[in-house]
Motif scaffolding. Structure first.
Motif, short mmCIF file in Angstrom:
data_model
loop_
_atom_site.label_atom_id
_atom_site.label_comp_id
_atom_site.label_asym_id
_atom_site.label_seq_id
_atom_site.Cartn_x
_atom_site.Cartn_y
_atom_site.Cartn_z
N LYS A 186 -2.34 -86.18 22.13
CA LYS A 186 -0.96 -86.43 21.73
C LYS A 186 -0.01 -85.34 22.25
O LYS A 186 1.07 -85.62 22.76
CB LYS A 186 -0.89 -86.48 20.19
N ASN A 187 -0.42 -84.09 22.14
CA ASN A 187 0.50 -82.98 22.43
C ASN A 187 0.41 -82.43 23.85
O ASN A 187 1.36 -81.82 24.33
CB ASN A 187 0.28 -81.85 21.43
N VAL A 188 -0.74 -82.59 24.46
CA VAL A 188 -0.89 -82.06 25.82
C VAL A 188 -1.00 -83.21 26.83
O VAL A 188 -0.55 -83.10 27.96
CB VAL A 188 -2.15 -81.14 25.92
N GLY A 189 -1.60 -84.31 26.39
CA GLY A 189 -1.79 -85.45 27.30
C GLY A 189 -3.26 -85.57 27.68
O GLY A 189 -4.10 -84.79 27.25
N ASP A 190 -3.55 -86.58 28.52
CA ASP A 190 -4.92 -86.82 28.93
C ASP A 190 -5.22 -85.99 30.18
O ASP A 190 -5.21 -86.48 31.30
CB ASP A 190 -5.11 -88.32 29.20
N PHE A 191 -5.47 -84.71 29.96
CA PHE A 191 -5.59 -83.77 31.08
C PHE A 191 -6.97 -83.84 31.74
O PHE A 191 -7.96 -84.25 31.13
CB PHE A 191 -5.30 -82.34 30.61
N TYR A 192 -7.02 -83.40 33.01
CA TYR A 192 -8.30 -83.25 33.71
C TYR A 192 -8.97 -81.98 33.21
O TYR A 192 -8.33 -80.94 33.10
CB TYR A 192 -8.09 -83.17 35.22
N ILE A 193 -10.27 -82.10 32.93
CA ILE A 193 -10.98 -80.96 32.37
C ILE A 193 -11.35 -79.93 33.42
O ILE A 193 -11.44 -78.75 33.17
CB ILE A 193 -12.24 -81.47 31.61
N ASP A 194 -11.57 -80.40 34.65
CA ASP A 194 -11.97 -79.47 35.71
C ASP A 194 -11.15 -79.80 36.96
O ASP A 194 -10.33 -80.71 36.95
CB ASP A 194 -13.48 -79.59 35.97
N LEU A 221 -1.31 -80.53 40.15
CA LEU A 221 -1.14 -81.30 38.92
C LEU A 221 -2.12 -80.79 37.84
O LEU A 221 -1.74 -80.58 36.69
CB LEU A 221 -1.39 -82.79 39.19
N ILE A 222 -3.36 -80.58 38.25
CA ILE A 222 -4.37 -80.10 37.31
C ILE A 222 -3.98 -78.72 36.78
O ILE A 222 -4.09 -78.43 35.59
CB ILE A 222 -5.77 -80.08 37.98
N ARG A 223 -3.45 -77.88 37.66
CA ARG A 223 -3.05 -76.54 37.22
C ARG A 223 -1.89 -76.62 36.21
O ARG A 223 -1.86 -75.87 35.24
CB ARG A 223 -2.66 -75.69 38.43
N GLU A 224 -0.97 -77.53 36.47
CA GLU A 224 0.15 -77.69 35.53
C GLU A 224 -0.33 -78.18 34.17
O GLU A 224 0.15 -77.73 33.12
CB GLU A 224 1.20 -78.66 36.11
N GLN A 225 -1.30 -79.09 34.19
CA GLN A 225 -1.86 -79.58 32.93
C GLN A 225 -2.55 -78.44 32.18
O GLN A 225 -2.43 -78.30 30.96
CB GLN A 225 -2.87 -80.69 33.19
N GLN A 226 -3.27 -77.62 32.94
CA GLN A 226 -3.97 -76.49 32.32
C GLN A 226 -2.99 -75.48 31.71
O GLN A 226 -3.22 -74.97 30.62
CB GLN A 226 -4.81 -75.78 33.38
N THR A 227 -1.92 -75.24 32.44
CA THR A 227 -0.90 -74.31 31.94
C THR A 227 -0.34 -74.82 30.62
O THR A 227 -0.18 -74.07 29.66
CB THR A 227 0.25 -74.18 32.97
N LYS A 228 -0.08 -76.13 30.56
CA LYS A 228 0.45 -76.74 29.34
C LYS A 228 -0.58 -76.63 28.21
O LYS A 228 -0.23 -76.31 27.06
CB LYS A 228 0.78 -78.21 29.62
N LEU A 229 -1.84 -76.88 28.55
CA LEU A 229 -2.91 -76.79 27.55
C LEU A 229 -3.02 -75.37 27.00
O LEU A 229 -3.03 -75.17 25.77
CB LEU A 229 -4.25 -77.20 28.18
N PHE A 230 -3.06 -74.39 27.88
CA PHE A 230 -3.20 -73.00 27.44
C PHE A 230 -2.03 -72.60 26.55
O PHE A 230 -2.20 -71.96 25.51
CB PHE A 230 -3.29 -72.05 28.64
N ASP A 231 -0.83 -72.97 26.99
CA ASP A 231 0.36 -72.60 26.24
C ASP A 231 0.35 -73.25 24.86
O ASP A 231 0.69 -72.63 23.86
CB ASP A 231 1.62 -72.99 27.03
N TYR A 232 -0.08 -74.51 24.82
CA TYR A 232 -0.16 -75.22 23.54
C TYR A 232 -1.15 -74.53 22.60
O TYR A 232 -0.86 -74.30 21.43
CB TYR A 232 -0.55 -76.68 23.75
N LEU A 233 -2.32 -74.21 23.13
CA LEU A 233 -3.37 -73.60 22.30
C LEU A 233 -2.94 -72.23 21.79
O LEU A 233 -3.13 -71.90 20.61
CB LEU A 233 -4.67 -73.47 23.10
N LEU A 234 -2.34 -71.44 22.67
CA LEU A 234 -1.93 -70.09 22.26
C LEU A 234 -0.78 -70.14 21.25
O LEU A 234 -0.61 -69.23 20.44
CB LEU A 234 -1.53 -69.26 23.48
N THR A 235 0.00 -71.21 21.30
CA THR A 235 1.12 -71.36 20.38
C THR A 235 0.67 -71.99 19.06
O THR A 235 0.95 -71.45 17.98
CB THR A 235 2.22 -72.25 21.02
N VAL A 288 0.67 -69.11 36.17
CA VAL A 288 -0.10 -69.45 34.96
C VAL A 288 -0.24 -68.19 34.11
O VAL A 288 -0.04 -68.20 32.89
CB VAL A 288 -1.50 -70.01 35.32
N LEU A 289 -0.57 -67.10 34.79
CA LEU A 289 -0.72 -65.82 34.09
C LEU A 289 0.58 -65.43 33.40
O LEU A 289 0.57 -64.92 32.28
CB LEU A 289 -1.16 -64.74 35.10
#
Ligand SMILES: [Zn+2]
Length: 408
Positions: A186-194, A221-235, A288-289
């Motif tokens: 719901k919050n990050v989307g259906d991201f690619y895991i690898d 695209l995968i990197r952008e999804q990962q950035t969103k995922l990391f930011d969501y988790l850390l927040t 990303v960093l």
């Protein structure tokens, strides 16, 4: 029924308890540690970028901390090195010796030694992990875990160097606890895991430019999804120990390393198309960093490491028993890392945080992948277990005893 006077006394006592407990047995605040793994980051490629100011975030970490090469294992590849990092034991001891072990894709059920996240969880430290290689199927932790490289799923049945979407994972859980999966969708989307698998030589022929551009677009695209995922988790789910990893950098290096005509495997129709592709991965990683650094305050430790580097081909493949163990498959590989001598492709290590020396460069290969777990445990005041082969990197600390310099 409790008499009213007694009930009052009881409530006063209960109210006073937290303050009392704080005075008498105030537990030392646990440090916050964020670890970022970058698969196959090659110092030879990032050094010029650092000098040119194209990786400002990593430069700022180097200025504020310690950095150097990280000695890796022989024939290093991702699952082999990550499992060594998790457990600080030899691959043969921890059971994860490569991508495929005994005909089966490496997975967490094979781990024969206790990984660092389990030790931290037992120590009462909250743990969050995302996209760390060789963590599929996920294991219970005192927090959450989202798997990474070697996750199996649709269009990625063996889990080796391909990218299933979160909703398309098969053969095990990619998210712990399970209840977190709908929240992520719901919050990050259906991201690619690898990261995306590399195109095959047959498909590339005659369509090099088009396919390289398309593939790099997917990687971004995968990197952008990962950035969103990391930011969501850390927040939304801050934890005391957070371990995040990226793997696209390595994959780009394998077939788009900017080699010269002198190198083995040079093919101008492929290798001249996007000379910037591999360096650009690190410029993108630096962004990303930057988004991770927003979650790093003066009381947070940040550790960035690479499990190995990557270099142009340099061994006689037909004589090398490891020649066909890595990403080769059908893609024309021009650089690799599972050389018999791991010292040919050291990884890298960067650390900053309370009590860590500033602008310290670790010379030679003194720091190794075995030292990561003992050093992480040290930050929490947990003693290195006997089976661990590595040591605490005491030289990076202002004072060897200055293990937890949390001010709060
Ligand atoms: Zn690789």
């Amino acid at each position: 029924m409790v008499p009213s006077k007694l009930s009052f006394l009881l409530s006063v006592f209960l109210l006073a308890l937290p303050a009392f407990a704080q005075q008498q047995t105030a537990p030392k605040p646990k440090p916050r540690v964020i670890v970022v793994g970058v698969n196959g980051m090659e110092l030879d490629i990032i050094r010029p970028l650092l000098l040119k100011g194209q990786m400002p975030n990593l430069s700022s970490v180097i200025e504020r901390g310690a950095y150097g090469k990280l000695r890796t294992v022989s024939a290093p590849n991702c699952p082999r090195v990550y499992s060594t990092i998790f457990t600080s034991t030899h691959p043969e001891e921890n059971g994860v010796t490569g991508f495929i072990v005994g005909g089966i894709t490496a997975n967490t059920n094979m781990l024969k030694e206790e990984p660092v996240w389990s030790m931290l969880s037992k120590g009462g430290i909250t743990v969050g992990m995302a996209n760390v290689p060789a963590t599929f199927p996920v294991l219970p932790v005192n927090g959450y875990m989202i798997s990474g490289m070697l996750t199996r799923g649709k269009n990625c049945e063996d889990g080796v160097l391909c990218a299933p979407k979160l909703s398309e994972v098969m053969g095990g859980d990619a998210v712990y606890p399970k209840s977190m999966q709908p929240e992520l969708l719901k919050n990050v989307g259906d991201f690619y895991i690898d990261c995306e698998s590399m195109p095959a030589a047959g498909d590339l022929k005659g369509h090099e430019t088009e396919l390289i551009d398309k593939w790099l677009g997917k990687v971004q695209l995968i990197r952008e999804q990962q950035t969103k995922l990391f930011d969501y988790l850390l927040t939304a789910h801050p934890t005391e120990f957070t371990f995040l990893a990226q793997s696209c950098e390595d994959r780009v290096g394998h077939w788009l390393y900017p080699i010269s005509p002198f190198n083995v495997g040079y093919n101008p129709s492929l290798n001249n198309v996007r000379l910037d592709a591999f360096p650009n991965q690190y410029i993108a990683f630096d962004k990303v960093l930057g988004s991770i650094l927003k979650h790093v305050d003066e009381n947070t430790y940040l550790v960035i490491f690479s499990d190995h580097g990557i270099k142009p081909l340099r061994e006689f493949e037909e004589k090398d028993p490891h020649a066909h163990m890595d990403h080769e498959k059908t893609t024309p590989v021009i650089a690799k890392h599972d050389f018999a001598d791991g010292d040919d492709v050291p990884g890298s290590f960067f650390a900053m945080g309370p009590g860590i020396k500033h602008d310290l460069r670790l010379m030679g290969l003194a720091a190794s992948v075995y030292d990561v777990a003992p050093t992480l445990l040290h930050l929490y005041g947990i003693e290195r277990p006997k089976q661990m082969r590595g040591r605490v990197l005491t030289e990076i600390f202002e004072s060897p005893d200055n293990r937890v310099a949390v001010k709060k």
